[in-house]
Design a protein around this motif. Sequence first.
Motif, mmCIF file in Angstrom:
data_model
loop_
_atom_site.group_PDB
_atom_site.id
_atom_site.type_symbol
_atom_site.label_atom_id
_atom_site.label_comp_id
_atom_site.label_asym_id
_atom_site.label_seq_id
_atom_site.Cartn_x
_atom_site.Cartn_y
_atom_site.Cartn_z
ATOM 1 N N VAL A 2 -46.798 30.753 38.229
ATOM 2 C CA VAL A 2 -46.059 30.463 39.463
ATOM 3 C C VAL A 2 -46.089 28.964 39.693
ATOM 4 O O VAL A 2 -47.136 28.334 39.577
ATOM 5 C CB VAL A 2 -46.686 31.194 40.663
ATOM 6 C CG1 VAL A 2 -46.032 30.748 41.960
ATOM 7 C CG2 VAL A 2 -46.558 32.707 40.489
ATOM 8 N N GLN A 3 -44.959 28.416 40.010
ATOM 9 C CA GLN A 3 -44.881 27.013 40.392
ATOM 10 C C GLN A 3 -44.511 26.908 41.854
ATOM 11 O O GLN A 3 -43.618 27.617 42.335
ATOM 12 C CB GLN A 3 -43.858 26.286 39.524
ATOM 13 C CG GLN A 3 -44.309 26.103 38.082
ATOM 14 C CD GLN A 3 -43.374 25.231 37.284
ATOM 15 O OE1 GLN A 3 -42.168 25.246 37.494
ATOM 16 N NE2 GLN A 3 -43.925 24.474 36.362
ATOM 17 N N LEU A 4 -45.185 26.031 42.559
ATOM 18 C CA LEU A 4 -44.982 25.843 43.994
ATOM 19 C C LEU A 4 -44.558 24.409 44.254
ATOM 20 O O LEU A 4 -45.186 23.473 43.765
ATOM 21 C CB LEU A 4 -46.273 26.145 44.751
ATOM 22 C CG LEU A 4 -46.904 27.516 44.514
ATOM 23 C CD1 LEU A 4 -48.256 27.605 45.216
ATOM 24 C CD2 LEU A 4 -45.984 28.623 44.986
ATOM 25 N N VAL A 5 -43.508 24.251 45.050
ATOM 26 C CA VAL A 5 -43.003 22.915 45.373
ATOM 27 C C VAL A 5 -42.848 22.803 46.883
ATOM 28 O O VAL A 5 -42.026 23.504 47.477
ATOM 29 C CB VAL A 5 -41.664 22.629 44.680
ATOM 30 C CG1 VAL A 5 -41.163 21.231 45.056
ATOM 31 C CG2 VAL A 5 -41.813 22.753 43.158
ATOM 32 N N GLU A 6 -43.650 21.914 47.498
ATOM 33 C CA GLU A 6 -43.583 21.701 48.939
ATOM 34 C C GLU A 6 -42.553 20.637 49.273
ATOM 35 O O GLU A 6 -42.292 19.738 48.484
ATOM 36 C CB GLU A 6 -44.941 21.259 49.496
ATOM 37 C CG GLU A 6 -46.081 22.213 49.250
ATOM 38 C CD GLU A 6 -46.920 21.805 48.060
ATOM 39 O OE1 GLU A 6 -48.117 22.133 48.029
ATOM 40 O OE2 GLU A 6 -46.368 21.150 47.158
ATOM 41 N N SER A 7 -42.018 20.740 50.483
ATOM 42 C CA SER A 7 -41.111 19.725 51.013
ATOM 43 C C SER A 7 -41.160 19.780 52.527
ATOM 44 O O SER A 7 -41.712 20.723 53.110
ATOM 45 C CB SER A 7 -39.679 19.949 50.511
ATOM 46 O OG SER A 7 -39.193 21.205 50.954
ATOM 47 N N GLY A 8 -40.579 18.752 53.157
ATOM 48 C CA GLY A 8 -40.476 18.745 54.603
ATOM 49 C C GLY A 8 -41.447 17.840 55.324
ATOM 50 O O GLY A 8 -41.385 17.710 56.549
ATOM 51 N N GLY A 9 -42.356 17.220 54.586
ATOM 52 C CA GLY A 9 -43.284 16.310 55.228
ATOM 53 C C GLY A 9 -42.591 15.041 55.684
ATOM 54 O O GLY A 9 -41.422 14.807 55.388
ATOM 55 N N GLY A 10 -43.332 14.224 56.440
ATOM 56 C CA GLY A 10 -42.767 12.970 56.912
ATOM 57 C C GLY A 10 -43.583 12.381 58.023
ATOM 58 O O GLY A 10 -44.721 12.794 58.283
ATOM 59 N N LEU A 11 -42.993 11.397 58.685
ATOM 60 C CA LEU A 11 -43.626 10.701 59.804
ATOM 61 C C LEU A 11 -43.020 11.195 61.104
ATOM 62 O O LEU A 11 -41.788 11.237 61.251
ATOM 63 C CB LEU A 11 -43.413 9.199 59.654
ATOM 64 C CG LEU A 11 -43.884 8.313 60.812
ATOM 65 C CD1 LEU A 11 -45.403 8.397 60.972
ATOM 66 C CD2 LEU A 11 -43.446 6.865 60.574
ATOM 67 N N ALA A 23 -41.300 26.273 48.036
ATOM 68 C CA ALA A 23 -40.452 27.079 47.163
ATOM 69 C C ALA A 23 -41.259 27.527 45.953
ATOM 70 O O ALA A 23 -41.891 26.709 45.277
ATOM 71 C CB ALA A 23 -39.247 26.272 46.719
ATOM 72 N N ALA A 24 -41.235 28.825 45.691
ATOM 73 C CA ALA A 24 -42.030 29.393 44.606
ATOM 74 C C ALA A 24 -41.140 29.956 43.512
ATOM 75 O O ALA A 24 -40.114 30.566 43.797
ATOM 76 C CB ALA A 24 -42.943 30.483 45.145
ATOM 77 N N SER A 25 -41.553 29.757 42.292
ATOM 78 C CA SER A 25 -40.865 30.385 41.159
ATOM 79 C C SER A 25 -41.509 31.738 40.915
ATOM 80 O O SER A 25 -42.578 32.037 41.427
ATOM 81 C CB SER A 25 -40.995 29.521 39.917
ATOM 82 O OG SER A 25 -42.357 29.429 39.528
ATOM 83 N N GLY A 26 -40.900 32.564 40.116
ATOM 84 C CA GLY A 26 -41.505 33.847 39.800
ATOM 85 C C GLY A 26 -40.810 35.009 40.482
ATOM 86 O O GLY A 26 -40.416 34.918 41.646
#
Length: 128
Positions: A2-11, A23-26
């Motif tokens: 499984v590969q996991l990719v985070e997004s949405g962070g910031g200041l 977002a997860a693969s699999g």
Amino acid sequence: QVQLVESGGGLVQAGGSLRLSCAASGRTFSSYGMAWFRQAPGKEREFVAAIRWSAGRTFYADSVKGRFTISRDNAGNTVYLQMNSLKPEDTAVYYCAARGPWRGPSYSESYTREYDYWGQGTQVTVSS
């Protein structure tokens, strides 16, 4: 695997909101227990929130209860963390984690050892 990719962070300013995505693969994503952890500079990685695959039960650290909401979209292979009323002490790198279904349903959500896969992390910075 499984590969996991985070997004949405910031200041963001204190009191503001962010929504993190993982977002997860699999093809069996719906069978995985999912969680968010965070790690601030010089500190250990700490539990934030978790969601079970069955019945969508959720768990939260006391420090974020009432402000953060974890949810999952199994069709979209994505888990979210809605963060409201952010505080400077929420500043950290946020990590998504997944627990494989072969490990069984009995576990303590707040321990890093319970999870098999980790994303690369996304930075959240809350200014005062």
